[in-house]
Write an enzyme that holds these catalytic residues in place. Structure first.
Site, PDB file in Angstrom:
ATOM      1  N   SER A  94       0.846  -1.187   0.000  1.00 44.67           N
ATOM      2  CA  SER A  94       0.000   0.000   0.000  1.00 44.67           C
ATOM      3  C   SER A  94       0.879   1.233   0.000  1.00 44.67           C
ATOM      4  O   SER A  94       2.092   1.151   0.184  1.00 44.67           O
ATOM      5  CB  SER A  94      -0.889   0.003   1.242  1.00 44.67           C
ATOM      6  N   LYS A  95       0.228   2.368  -0.197  1.00 45.11           N
ATOM      7  CA  LYS A  95       0.978   3.622  -0.220  1.00 45.11           C
ATOM      8  C   LYS A  95       1.729   3.844   1.092  1.00 45.11           C
ATOM      9  O   LYS A  95       2.766   4.468   1.132  1.00 45.11           O
ATOM     10  CB  LYS A  95       0.031   4.788  -0.477  1.00 45.11           C
ATOM     11  N   ARG A  96       1.173   3.284   2.158  1.00 42.82           N
ATOM     12  CA  ARG A  96       1.800   3.448   3.467  1.00 42.82           C
ATOM     13  C   ARG A  96       3.199   2.810   3.516  1.00 42.82           C
ATOM     14  O   ARG A  96       4.081   3.241   4.222  1.00 42.82           O
ATOM     15  CB  ARG A  96       0.932   2.787   4.539  1.00 42.82           C
ATOM     16  N   ASP A  97       3.345   1.722   2.743  1.00 43.49           N
ATOM     17  CA  ASP A  97       4.597   0.967   2.821  1.00 43.49           C
ATOM     18  C   ASP A  97       5.738   1.589   2.029  1.00 43.49           C
ATOM     19  O   ASP A  97       6.881   1.240   2.194  1.00 43.49           O
ATOM     20  CB  ASP A  97       4.398  -0.464   2.304  1.00 43.49           C
ATOM     21  N   GLY A  98       5.420   2.446   1.101  1.00 41.83           N
ATOM     22  CA  GLY A  98       6.515   2.995   0.303  1.00 41.83           C
ATOM     23  C   GLY A  98       6.123   4.328  -0.267  1.00 41.83           C
ATOM     24  O   GLY A  98       5.040   4.836  -0.021  1.00 41.83           O
TER      25      GLY A  98
END
Ligand code: GLU
Length: 497
Positions: free
Chosen positions: A254-258
């Site tokens: 997800s966007k949170r991870d990268g």
């Protein structure tokens, strides 16, 4: 197929930035095409006009080029199969939609959103697959025409035949689908607005794409696309579905991870070589423990059949490791150029008429001088963006630190003062041109013997860098030169008085 040369494609929708997953799919398509002397195509799937945005298209193009993934045909470069943007290919889709409608293989569906949702809920409640009921397929042509004439809104659905679809996926192996679980497929909002599963089939056929390599999230679309191909009499491409890139929580990345866009990685100081190497190894390995692969190596060695079947976890630490490796490999003068934007951005340097100046003192400096610092620091950084902190003490006019830091743990204030003033005397006696690591070392050898290494080198390190951790103090001294070194040692001594 009009010809048999390998033709692969990446077909992003410009509804978001180029993220890591799409970049990896593009890379694998590119490598596969190159190793088979084929063509790699970039097609922009912008039929969803509401969600598509030219800024995303720009980002995708910039990101792919930055990674060194160049397309042989496609947007901006053109080619024999142009146009390569779906919004410019409406007439082509229209032709096929008409033909399917005329053959009775597609029909207008007038069901409203509410009706469809109600039906879906009742199917789910009775434990059945939530597929379209096929209600509007029973309308006669006349009834349908009447409704259209009355202005009733409709979409176009493909009549899904009841059969088993079997295909051999290059990565996943044999895959079977029962089309009874699919229902009639929505293929267009109207004759001018095709939907993904239909447009992709038409384009892949029209552009002679014979290998469709894409993310596993499209696997459930594949049987839909196959039955549409069959109805239109198109040859089936060979499919390869890549396992997803997963976040550390083993869920879809997800966007949170990268970072959101590949370009954000660029801004953060990652090198394209590192990202390419990292992405290729997300789900593939050479069968031994080699890890360093340039694009050329990948084109020689990559084997799609050896791709792992399960998801690959995105590990940023591994990416950092690759990046640190490629930073170390860089030619020094190239590394200076790569670092300059970060040094300017951090307000350490300024470029005027092609000359570099220190922001702190207005002193003119050379790229060769920065190269010397990079020799010391390039093994210590993981990302180019870290270079501004790493080098900032070299560029400062005065350093700010707690004077107590100057005192080595086995020494005291008085002794530190003595050491610093003796260092000043020794440094002053060294010839300016001889102010290099080896001669400084010789000149302070007796001091280090008298007081102990720590009591001399520690305060010198802190005086010159303002830090507990830095490259060796003598290396710093050589780069700073006699004058600046003496000034910093004097400043340190004053701070202790
Ligand atoms: N536009 C689709 C996407 O961005 C393309 C999928 C495909 O490769 O068929 O996911």
């Amino acid at each position: 197929m009009k010809n048999e040369i390998v033709r692969t494609r990446i077909a992003p929708s410009p509804t978001g930035y180029l993220h890591i997953g799409t970049a990896r799919t593009a890379l694998i398509n590119y490598i596969f095409a190159k190793q088979n002397r084929g063509k790699f195509i970039l097609r922009i799937e912008d039929t969803d006009l509401l969600r598509s945005d030219p800024k995303f298209e720009k980002d995708i193009i910039e990101g792919l080029r930055w990674l060194g993934i160049f397309w042989d045909e496609g947007v901006e470069v053109g080619g024999d199969y142009a146009p390569y943007k779906q919004s410019e290919r409406i007439e082509t889709y229209k032709k096929y939609i008409k033909s399917l409608l005329e053959q009775g293989r597609a029909y207008h569906c007038f069901c409203t959103e509410e009706e469809l949702e109600k039906h879906r809920q009742s199917m789910l409640a009775s434990g059945e697959p939530a597929i379209y009921s096929g209600k509007c397929s029973k309308l006669s042509q006349k009834e349908a025409e009447e409704k259209i004439k009355n202005g009733q809104k409709s979409i176009i659905r493909f009549k899904t035949p009841s059969k088993k679809i079997i295909f051999e996926d290059l990565i996943k192996g044999k895959i079977e689908f029962d089309t009874d679980l699919i229902g009639d497929i929505a293929i267009a909002k109207n004759e001018n607005t095709p939907l993904y599963n239909f447009a992709v089939v038409v384009d892949d056929y029209d552009m002679d794409i014979n290998y469709v390599i894409r993310g596993e999230d499209h696997i459930s679309n594949t049987p839909k696309q196959i039955i549409i191909q069959d109805a239109l009499g198109f040859k089936r491409p060979i499919y390869a579905h890549l396992p997803l890139v997963l976040g550390p929580d083993k869920r879809k990345l997800s966007k949170r991870d990268g970072a959101v866009s590949v370009i954000d990685y660029k801004k953060d100081g990652y090198l394209p070589e590192a990202i390419v190497n990292f992405l290729a190894l997300l789900g593939w390995n050479p069968g031994d423990d080699r890890e360093i692969f340039s694009m050329e190596d990948l084109i020689k060695e990559f084997k799609i059949e050896k791709f792992q079947k399960s998801g690959a976890i995105f590990n940023i630490k591994k990416l950092d490791w690759f990046n640190a490796y490629y930073i170390k490999q860089k030619d020094l003068s190239e590394l200076v150029e790569l670092c300059l934007p970060y040094l300017k951005e951090a307000d350490l340097l300024e470029e005027r008429e092609g000359e570099l100046f220190l922001k702190s003192t207005e002193e003119k400096i050379s790229k060769k001088w920065i190269e010397k610092m990079l020799v010391l620091e390039r093994d210590r950084i993981k990302k180019l963006s870290e270079i501004s902190y790493a080098l900032s003490f070299f560029f400062a006019e005065t350093l700010h630190f707690d004077p107590n830091l100057l005192i080595w743990k086995k020494s005291d204030k008085e002794q530190t003062k003595k050491v610093l003033s003796e260092l000043i005397e020794i440094f002053e006696a060294i010839d300016k041109d001889a102010f290099v690591e080896s001669s400084i070392k010789n000149s302070i050898a007796h001091l280090a013997e008298n007081y102990g290494n720590g009591s001399v080198y520690w305060p010198l390190r802190v005086a010159l860098s303002g830090r507990e951790a830095s490259p060796g103090p003598l290396q710093i001294a050589e780069i700073l030169g006699k004058e600046k070194t003496i000034k910093r040692v004097k400043d340190a001594l004053h701070a202790l008085l």
